[in-house]
Design a protein around this motif. Sequence first.
Motif, PDB file in Angstrom:
ATOM      1  N   ALA A  46     -11.710   2.536   1.144  1.00 46.94           N
ATOM      2  CA  ALA A  46     -12.907   2.281   0.346  1.00 46.94           C
ATOM      3  C   ALA A  46     -12.496   2.216  -1.115  1.00 46.94           C
ATOM      4  O   ALA A  46     -11.457   2.752  -1.505  1.00 46.94           O
ATOM      5  N   HIS A  55     -19.535  -1.086  -3.985  1.00 43.50           N
ATOM      6  CA  HIS A  55     -18.492  -0.080  -3.765  1.00 43.50           C
ATOM      7  C   HIS A  55     -19.084   1.290  -3.433  1.00 43.50           C
ATOM      8  O   HIS A  55     -18.437   2.094  -2.753  1.00 43.50           O
ATOM      9  N   HIS A 103     -19.382   1.132   0.261  1.00 46.40           N
ATOM     10  CA  HIS A 103     -18.059   1.269   0.899  1.00 46.40           C
ATOM     11  C   HIS A 103     -17.618   2.733   0.893  1.00 46.40           C
ATOM     12  O   HIS A 103     -17.123   3.260   1.903  1.00 46.40           O
ATOM     13  N   ALA A 111     -11.174  -2.247   6.525  1.00 45.89           N
ATOM     14  CA  ALA A 111     -12.130  -2.038   5.435  1.00 45.89           C
ATOM     15  C   ALA A 111     -13.362  -2.882   5.696  1.00 45.89           C
ATOM     16  O   ALA A 111     -13.326  -3.843   6.480  1.00 45.89           O
ATOM     17  N   HIS A 158     -16.667  -4.835   3.430  1.00 46.80           N
ATOM     18  CA  HIS A 158     -17.162  -5.234   2.110  1.00 46.80           C
ATOM     19  C   HIS A 158     -18.610  -5.654   2.238  1.00 46.80           C
ATOM     20  O   HIS A 158     -18.967  -6.457   3.109  1.00 46.80           O
ATOM     21  N   GLY A 161     -21.815   0.544   9.090  1.00 45.92           N
ATOM     22  CA  GLY A 161     -20.411   0.661   8.734  1.00 45.92           C
ATOM     23  C   GLY A 161     -19.741   1.866   9.363  1.00 45.92           C
ATOM     24  O   GLY A 161     -18.612   1.790   9.865  1.00 45.92           O
TER      25      GLY A 161
END
Length: 395
Positions: A77, A105, A108, A160, A162, A373
């Motif tokens: 992240a 962010h 994330h 990851a 986004h 997520g």
Amino acid sequence: MGISARVDQWLRTHREKVVGWRRHIHANPELSHMEYATTDFIEGVLRDHGLEPVRFPGTGLMVDIGPESDQRLAFRADLDALPISEETDLEFASTVPGVAHACGHDVHTTVALATACALAESDLEHGVRVIFQPAEEVMEGGASDVITWGGLEGVGAIFAVHAEPKLRVGRVGLRTGAITSASDVLKLKVCGPGGHSSRPHLTSDVVYALSKVATELPGLLSRRIDPRTGTVLVFGTINAGYAPNAIPETGTISGTLRTADIATWRTNEPLVRELIGQILAPTGCTHELEYQKGVPPVLNDDLATALLADATRSIDPQAVVHAPQSSGGEDFSWYLEHVPGSMARLGCWPGEGVKQDLHRGDLVVDERSIGVGVRLFAAVVEQYGAGATDGFLAE
């Protein structure tokens, strides 16, 4: 009970707390390499959940969960915000003038933080590392520093997400190969003896020279580079002169050169220097080119992306969508120079209203995307532990 089920149960129990983490981070954004309070906050949460994070020099940290392993599964992240003023009416809007989490962010980071805390209460067959990286938004980005600090030691694969505000929440955008582009910056200074515009033959016309570069260089590149590489040069500034009847002595032009092909990225600079020299040679002007290489494209590994697809479908068979290739840059690419992995687009559009864009002060994300997520990362861990990684682990 499997890992995914345990994490789902953990999320249902701690949903309000997790959303609170995101809102705290969102309200207190910090710029690249300045994420001290964010790092402190994440460290405190991780320690409250029985974990022992390791801080990087300056800002950022990582935490290992589960058994020791030389093929850990890693999630990354990014912590930093942008120098943009927030233009939302959120109760938890940025409290820092001119700084905002306008790229997602904060989402994330919250996904990774909740994943780490949930996995801390699970029995893992494989070790997991969660990396909280500083300074993704600048060059040189923080990914290279994390690698230097040992962030990939013992890691077999890395993943990851986004945030994607043009994709409905619950959907996960996947793409094999280049999902982002390389982005280099060109800054060209052109010099020559100036003079009166009535006697251009006694000067080296800087304005004319800059104009030739602005119009001819993009065209020449399109004839020297395979168009299938998605290579595009766009100039954003051109500056010269101070009076309509005077030819200036200096002028500058700057822009970005983007490509989705890593081989092209590695050979662009010498070609650009060659072509600029040829364009300017007849003008009599001298020049200085500052060529700042950015990051390579994020090249999603095919087997890692297939694992992401299987993990996504285990949550919702209809969730996987094809992600378009972006011309933006992302320093997650540096990790993939060392180990296989993949980045997914995490839908955060609520399904109604205007589809917003990243790097805008009015960006509002659907917080349900956080749960998506976390469940995705948990499903990846489950797939990874079940041996779905055979054939693509780092050697």
